[in-house]
Design an enzyme around this catalytic site. Structure first.
Site, PDB file in Angstrom:
ATOM      1  N   GLU A   1       5.902 -55.903   4.955  1.00 38.80           N
ATOM      2  CA  GLU A   1       6.545 -55.894   6.126  1.00 38.80           C
ATOM      3  C   GLU A   1       7.899 -55.785   6.241  1.00 38.80           C
ATOM      4  O   GLU A   1       8.435 -56.746   5.408  1.00 38.80           O
ATOM      5  CB  GLU A   1       5.943 -56.414   7.505  1.00 38.80           C
ATOM      6  CG  GLU A   1       6.038 -58.037   7.573  1.00 38.80           C
ATOM      7  CD  GLU A   1       5.456 -58.493   8.598  1.00 38.80           C
ATOM      8  OE1 GLU A   1       6.370 -58.865   9.646  1.00 38.80           O
ATOM      9  OE2 GLU A   1       4.176 -58.996   8.635  1.00 38.80           O
TER      10      GLU A   1
ATOM     11  N   GLU B   1       5.399 -53.610  20.988  1.00 34.80           N
ATOM     12  CA  GLU B   1       4.116 -54.299  21.506  1.00 34.80           C
ATOM     13  C   GLU B   1       4.497 -55.461  22.691  1.00 34.80           C
ATOM     14  O   GLU B   1       5.300 -56.524  22.192  1.00 34.80           O
ATOM     15  CB  GLU B   1       3.490 -55.213  20.393  1.00 34.80           C
ATOM     16  CG  GLU B   1       2.901 -54.095  19.195  1.00 34.80           C
ATOM     17  CD  GLU B   1       2.536 -55.089  17.997  1.00 34.80           C
ATOM     18  OE1 GLU B   1       1.275 -55.828  18.191  1.00 34.80           O
ATOM     19  OE2 GLU B   1       3.000 -55.101  16.907  1.00 34.80           O
TER      20      GLU B   1
ATOM     21  N   LYS C   1       4.046 -59.453  22.832  1.00 31.53           N
ATOM     22  CA  LYS C   1       4.284 -60.445  21.457  1.00 31.53           C
ATOM     23  C   LYS C   1       5.190 -61.603  22.278  1.00 31.53           C
ATOM     24  O   LYS C   1       6.261 -61.067  22.925  1.00 31.53           O
ATOM     25  CB  LYS C   1       5.211 -59.721  20.562  1.00 31.53           C
ATOM     26  CG  LYS C   1       4.216 -58.791  19.446  1.00 31.53           C
ATOM     27  CD  LYS C   1       4.871 -58.420  18.333  1.00 31.53           C
ATOM     28  CE  LYS C   1       5.113 -59.566  17.377  1.00 31.53           C
ATOM     29  NZ  LYS C   1       5.650 -59.303  16.091  1.00 31.53           N
TER      30      LYS C   1
ATOM     31  N   GLU D   1      11.305 -59.022  19.383  1.00 32.42           N
ATOM     32  CA  GLU D   1      10.029 -59.073  18.663  1.00 32.42           C
ATOM     33  C   GLU D   1       9.194 -57.957  19.507  1.00 32.42           C
ATOM     34  O   GLU D   1       8.097 -57.495  18.976  1.00 32.42           O
ATOM     35  CB  GLU D   1       9.207 -60.438  19.198  1.00 32.42           C
ATOM     36  CG  GLU D   1      10.121 -61.528  18.484  1.00 32.42           C
ATOM     37  CD  GLU D   1       9.791 -61.315  16.683  1.00 32.42           C
ATOM     38  OE1 GLU D   1       8.729 -60.996  16.480  1.00 32.42           O
ATOM     39  OE2 GLU D   1      10.837 -61.618  15.991  1.00 32.42           O
TER      40      GLU D   1
END
Length: 374
Positions: free
Chosen positions: A258, A312, A315, A321
């Site tokens: 990642e 997202e 998170k 983030e």
């Protein structure tokens, strides 16, 4: 004879184009507004050039959704299950439940055991990491599935005690011989990759942002090797390579599990906007698939997974983030780097990534042809 050579050239060019255009992404689900897995699988397979997906679990609904899409799937053993799977019988049951019943319809290519386990400092997890990997591999062999599915585990760059200059790269003392060396032995024996999560974003400052984003810059000289580094990505990967070389495992493949850049963040963060995120990811994919490699690993390409597929909203942590996604939950792009098939040229990114990749692939095919290798 000339027709045969032309046919080989065209086949080579097509193969390179297909390989280069493939993009890996991390499909996280820490959100309450994401589309259903079936919608996601259909969207990725029909509307994008994404052909590799990494999951952070082995969600059966997602695995079923990706059946018959041709997309390569990497699944993950949650970290808290590692001690349990260090024994063969539980490992065999896990493989039966989470792998065997989904293949060959779903193209599972890799099992990752935990995520950044060494960073947890949890002695129980760390001591059982390699045994769990070995047990899962043995279970795959018995299935028999070993020839097609590899077992690995991703690491943060926190596993390094030294990384600057890149030639000084070393693994943290204690972990190096007791955990990482046995792990590398296992990876080499099973032909599986060493997987890392490099993030230039977290290490850049106002002084190094051009270096982190692959922009033109003065570069950094490694005084020991006399090699010049023009981007932080190369420096981070070469530090990992140096650490592996110090243990005698420089021939183990490196895969990037990642990496990414957020499109939104907090005021104190540097270059956190959609333009910088598009620039990083487009430059990243172009660079890793160019065949240029790094100063210590020339002429290499790297299988790379961008984080992440979606923003997202659940998170934890700072704003950034929750904003690493290539797509919004409604599956529209946060920014355009040419991932959508037949995408129009975006105003803020005058060259689509796909066009760049095709040209690069054809150029590489021409070079191989001219060298008389086909």
């Amino acid at each position: 004879m000339e027709k045969d050579k032309l046919a080989l050239f065209l086949l080579l060019a097509l193969t390179l184009i297909q390989g280069v255009l493939g993009i890996g992404v991390n499909y996280g689900k820490l959100a309450n507004d994401l589309p259903q897995p079936a919608q996601v699988a259909k969207f990725l397979s029909e509307s994008t050039v994404i052909n590799r997906v990494r999951l952070f679990d082995a969600n059966p609904e997602i695995l079923q959704a990706f059946a018959h899409t041709g997309i390569d799937i990497t699944i993950t053993v949650p970290s808290d299950e590692i001690p349990h799977l260090a024994k063969l019988n539980p490992a065999q049951q896990w493989v039966s439940t989470n792998v065997q019943r989904f293949i060959p319809a779903t193209n599972i290519i890799r099992i990752l055991v935990g995520n950044e386990v060494l960073a947890t400092a949890n002695k129980l997890l760390i001591s059982n990491l390699v045994p769990a990997m070995q047990a899962l591999h043995t279970a795959l062999v018995a299935a028999p599935l070993d020839h097609r599915i590899k077992v690995s585990t991703p690491h943060s760059l926190g596993i390094l005690s030294s990384s600057s200059p890149p030639s000084s790269g070393k693994f943290r003392q204690g972990y190096d011989t007791h955990v990482i060396k046995p792990l590398l032995n296992f990876l080499k024996a099973t032909n599986a990759p060493f997987m890392v999560n490099p993030y230039p974003f977290y290490d850049c400052s106002t002084d190094t942002v051009d270096y982190a984003l692959f922009r033109p810059n003065t570069g950094v000289l490694d005084d020991y090797t006399k090699l010049q580094y023009t981007n932080m990505w190369d420096a981070q990967l070469d530090a990992v390579y140096s650490a592996m070389e110090a243990l005698g495992f420089e021939d183990v493949e490196i895969v990037i599990a990642e990496t990414g850049w957020p499109s939104m963040g907090d005021l104190a963060q540097v270059s956190v906007d959609s333009q910088s995120a598009a620039e990083y990811n487009a430059n990243l994919v172009r660079h890793v698939h160019s065949g240029i490699g790094t100063p210590l690993m020339p002429n290499r390409t790297f299988e790379t997974y961008i984080f992440g597929l979606f923003n997202e909203n659940l998170k934890p942590g700072p704003t950034c983030e929750r904003n690493f996604g290539l797509f919004r939950p409604n599956m529209t792009p946060v920014y355009d780097i040419g991932i959508l098939r037949n995408t129009a040229v975006a105003d803020d990114h005058p060259k689509t990534l796909s066009l760049i990749m095709v040209v690069m692939s054809l150029n590489l095919a021409v070079k191989i042809f001219d060298m008389g290798l086909i």
